[in-house]
Design a protein around this motif. Structure first.
Motif, short mmCIF file in Angstrom:
data_model
loop_
_atom_site.label_atom_id
_atom_site.label_comp_id
_atom_site.label_asym_id
_atom_site.label_seq_id
_atom_site.Cartn_x
_atom_site.Cartn_y
_atom_site.Cartn_z
N PRO A 36 9.11 26.63 -3.73
CA PRO A 36 9.90 26.52 -4.97
C PRO A 36 9.00 26.34 -6.21
N ASP A 37 9.49 26.81 -7.34
CA ASP A 37 8.80 26.52 -8.61
C ASP A 37 8.65 25.00 -8.73
N GLY A 38 7.46 24.55 -9.15
CA GLY A 38 7.26 23.11 -9.33
C GLY A 38 6.87 22.37 -8.08
N PHE A 39 6.76 23.09 -6.96
CA PHE A 39 6.30 22.46 -5.71
C PHE A 39 4.88 21.96 -5.93
N THR A 40 4.59 20.72 -5.55
CA THR A 40 3.27 20.16 -5.86
C THR A 40 2.34 20.28 -4.66
N TRP A 41 1.06 20.47 -5.00
CA TRP A 41 0.02 20.66 -3.98
C TRP A 41 -1.11 19.66 -4.21
N GLY A 42 -1.45 18.90 -3.14
CA GLY A 42 -2.49 17.89 -3.32
C GLY A 42 -3.34 17.73 -2.08
N THR A 43 -4.30 16.87 -2.21
CA THR A 43 -5.10 16.42 -1.05
C THR A 43 -5.31 14.92 -1.20
N ALA A 44 -5.85 14.29 -0.17
CA ALA A 44 -5.86 12.82 -0.16
C ALA A 44 -7.10 12.24 0.50
N THR A 45 -7.40 11.01 0.08
CA THR A 45 -8.42 10.19 0.75
C THR A 45 -7.91 8.75 0.70
N ALA A 46 -8.73 7.84 1.21
CA ALA A 46 -8.42 6.41 1.13
C ALA A 46 -9.73 5.67 0.85
N ALA A 47 -9.63 4.57 0.10
CA ALA A 47 -10.83 3.88 -0.38
C ALA A 47 -11.81 3.58 0.75
N HIS A 48 -11.32 2.89 1.79
CA HIS A 48 -12.25 2.45 2.83
C HIS A 48 -12.85 3.62 3.59
N GLN A 49 -12.17 4.75 3.58
CA GLN A 49 -12.66 5.89 4.37
C GLN A 49 -13.68 6.73 3.62
N VAL A 50 -13.75 6.58 2.28
CA VAL A 50 -14.66 7.46 1.52
C VAL A 50 -15.58 6.70 0.56
N GLU A 51 -15.17 5.51 0.08
CA GLU A 51 -15.96 4.88 -1.00
C GLU A 51 -17.36 4.44 -0.55
N GLY A 52 -17.39 3.73 0.60
CA GLY A 52 -18.63 3.11 1.06
C GLY A 52 -18.76 1.69 0.53
N GLY A 53 -19.38 0.83 1.30
CA GLY A 53 -19.69 -0.52 0.85
C GLY A 53 -18.51 -1.45 0.71
N ASN A 54 -17.40 -1.13 1.38
CA ASN A 54 -16.23 -2.02 1.34
C ASN A 54 -16.37 -3.12 2.38
N THR A 55 -17.15 -4.14 2.02
CA THR A 55 -17.55 -5.14 3.01
C THR A 55 -16.63 -6.37 3.01
N ASN A 56 -15.72 -6.46 2.06
CA ASN A 56 -14.98 -7.72 1.89
C ASN A 56 -13.56 -7.63 2.46
N ASN A 57 -13.35 -6.70 3.41
CA ASN A 57 -12.00 -6.57 3.98
C ASN A 57 -12.03 -6.68 5.49
N ASP A 58 -10.85 -6.68 6.11
CA ASP A 58 -10.72 -6.90 7.55
C ASP A 58 -11.33 -5.75 8.36
N TRP A 59 -11.30 -4.57 7.83
CA TRP A 59 -11.85 -3.44 8.58
C TRP A 59 -13.36 -3.54 8.73
N TRP A 60 -14.05 -3.96 7.66
CA TRP A 60 -15.52 -4.06 7.75
C TRP A 60 -15.89 -5.08 8.85
N GLU A 61 -15.13 -6.19 8.86
CA GLU A 61 -15.40 -7.23 9.86
C GLU A 61 -15.12 -6.70 11.27
N PHE A 62 -14.01 -5.97 11.41
CA PHE A 62 -13.59 -5.45 12.72
C PHE A 62 -14.59 -4.41 13.23
N GLU A 63 -15.08 -3.57 12.32
CA GLU A 63 -16.02 -2.50 12.73
C GLU A 63 -17.30 -3.09 13.31
N HIS A 64 -17.66 -4.31 12.88
CA HIS A 64 -18.92 -4.93 13.29
C HIS A 64 -18.70 -5.98 14.37
#
Ligand code: GCO
Length: 397
Positions: free
Chosen positions: A11-39
């Motif tokens: 349809p006209d106006g149909f939107t097209w995008g892509t996505a990421t998430a902070a912890h998956q792409v930023e790097g250095g996210n050490t202050n959250n539960d995932w960083w602790e769990f990964e180690h």
């Protein structure tokens, strides 16, 4: 919904995008539960998120890639533990970083779609019980108000909680995500707290950023009945999806996120269907799942809110297989729209090969590969193929 000019046109106006998430792409996210769990030894995580794709520094390169693909929106998440590193302590620098990211996207003609919680929770909150405690709801609502006050005039859409069903199930039932527990009843309570968190976020974001569409992004699976699985399937779907779909009443949209099918028998998952290709993460290659889940979301909610595909993609090293998967999934979207279901857009997960949680860097979901040492970005053929679909606003067959 606008009608489509031809059977393969969106349809006209149909939107097209892509996505990421902070912890998956930023790097250095050490202050959250995932960083602790990964180690944590025994967590089952194959990698540390480490530097990820260095997108904390290289987000302008990512924005350029999104623009080159001709996409009109980019969905990314803000990292709670950067913005609120300690309870009540707000980092103006981190807020400023995300504001510059939104402004940079808009300068490139790209709408910023902001996810407020994408799997990660600050360590200080986990230390107080995290999402096992109802106290998390008020903390999250306060966080959402702070972020919406900062980004309200530069973000186009707000996604409150990414896949609360996955956070609860994988963290407290399957034990593959933080905190790695295996307690089904507790996972239901966590799910209920995340639902309350979503409601608190909707209220906070609407209060601080009136007019910005806000909704939930929910993982949905195309559940198929295997012999004798009737009761199991209904029970699984009720706890894994329906209670969360119920929580979207009154929202501005529902983000539907679909990857595959699961066959359910009397003992739960009934395994893969013989002859169906199985992917890196143990998913069946089943692109039909997207259309089927959109149909179910519309039927279950009574089409009360417009639908957006906020994640669909495939973890594969075979880029031709990626193109085949997305083409088939998009055909399902066209079919659903032709049936009169209001689907407003499609978001491919993901822009970049990135940190796939407990599976690490092995699954390749990206349209763009990332050198793990230099962080150089290299678009794959599937990126150019998707760009051609977007430019035509139509499928290529
Ligand atoms: C999810 C998350 C993403 C994943 C993607 C591939 O849906 O699990 O939103 O962070 O990376 O789905 O599994």
């Amino acid at each position: 919904m606008a009608t489509t000019a031809s059977a393969n046109a969106f349809p006209d106006g149909f939107t097209w995008g892509t996505a990421t998430a902070a912890h998956q792409v930023e790097g250095g996210n050490t202050n959250n539960d995932w960083w602790e769990f990964e180690h944590m030894s025994g967590s089952g995580c194959t990698d540390s998120s480490g530097d990820a794709c260095d997108s904390w520094n290289r987000w302008p390169d990512d924005a350029d890639l999104v623009a080159e693909l001709g996409l009109d929106n980019y969905r990314f998440s803000v990292e709670w533990s950067r913005i609120e590193p300690a309870a009540g302590e707000i980092s103006r620098a981190a807020l400023g970083h995300y504001r510059r990211q939104c402004e940079g996207l808009r300068e490139r003609g790209i709408d910023p779609v902001v996810t407020f919680h994408h799997f990660t929770t600050p360590r200080w909150l986990v230390a107080q019980g995290g999402w096992e405690s109802e106290a998390a709801v008020a903390y999250f609502g306060r966080f959402c108000r702070v972020v919406a006050e900062e980004l309200g005039d530069v973000m186009t859409r707000a996604c409150t909680v990414n896949e609360p069903n996955i956070v609860a199930t994988m963290g407290w039932h399957a034990g593959l995500f933080p905190p790695g527990k295996a307690d089904k009843e507790l996972s239901y309570r966590v799910g209920a707290n995340l639902i309350a968190g979503h409601r608190a976020a909707v209220e906070a974001i609407r209060g601080a950023a009136p007019g910005v569409p806000v909704g939930l992004t929910l993982s949905m699976t195309d559940y198929h009945l295997a012999p004798g699985g009737g009761e199991q399937l209904e029970s699984i779907r009720r706890h894994a999806e329906d209670v969360f779909l119920d929580a979207t009443a009154g929202d501005d949209f529902l983000g539907v996120q679909v990857y595959t099918r699961m066959r359910i028998g009397p003992d739960g998952w009934a395994g893969h269907e013989p002859g169906v290709p199985v992917l890196d993460m143990g998913y069946e290659f089943y692109p039909q799942a997207l259309g089927n889940c959109l149909r179910r979301a519309a039927a279950y909610t009574g089409a009360a809110v417009p639908l957006l595909v906020t994640e669909n993609g495939i973890g594969t090293a075979d880029d031709d297989q990626r193109i085949a998967y997305v083409r088939h999934a998009l055909q399902g979207v066209l079919d659903v729209i032709a049936e009169g279901i209001d689907v407003r857009g499609y978001t491919y997960w993901s822009l970049l090969d990135n940190f796939e949680w407990a599976f690490g860097y092995r699954p390749r979901f990206g349209l763009v590969s990332v050198d793990r040492t230099t962080f150089a970005r290299t678009p794959k053929p599937s990126a150019g193929w998707l760009a051609s679909i977007v430019a035509a606003n139509a499928l290529d067959q």
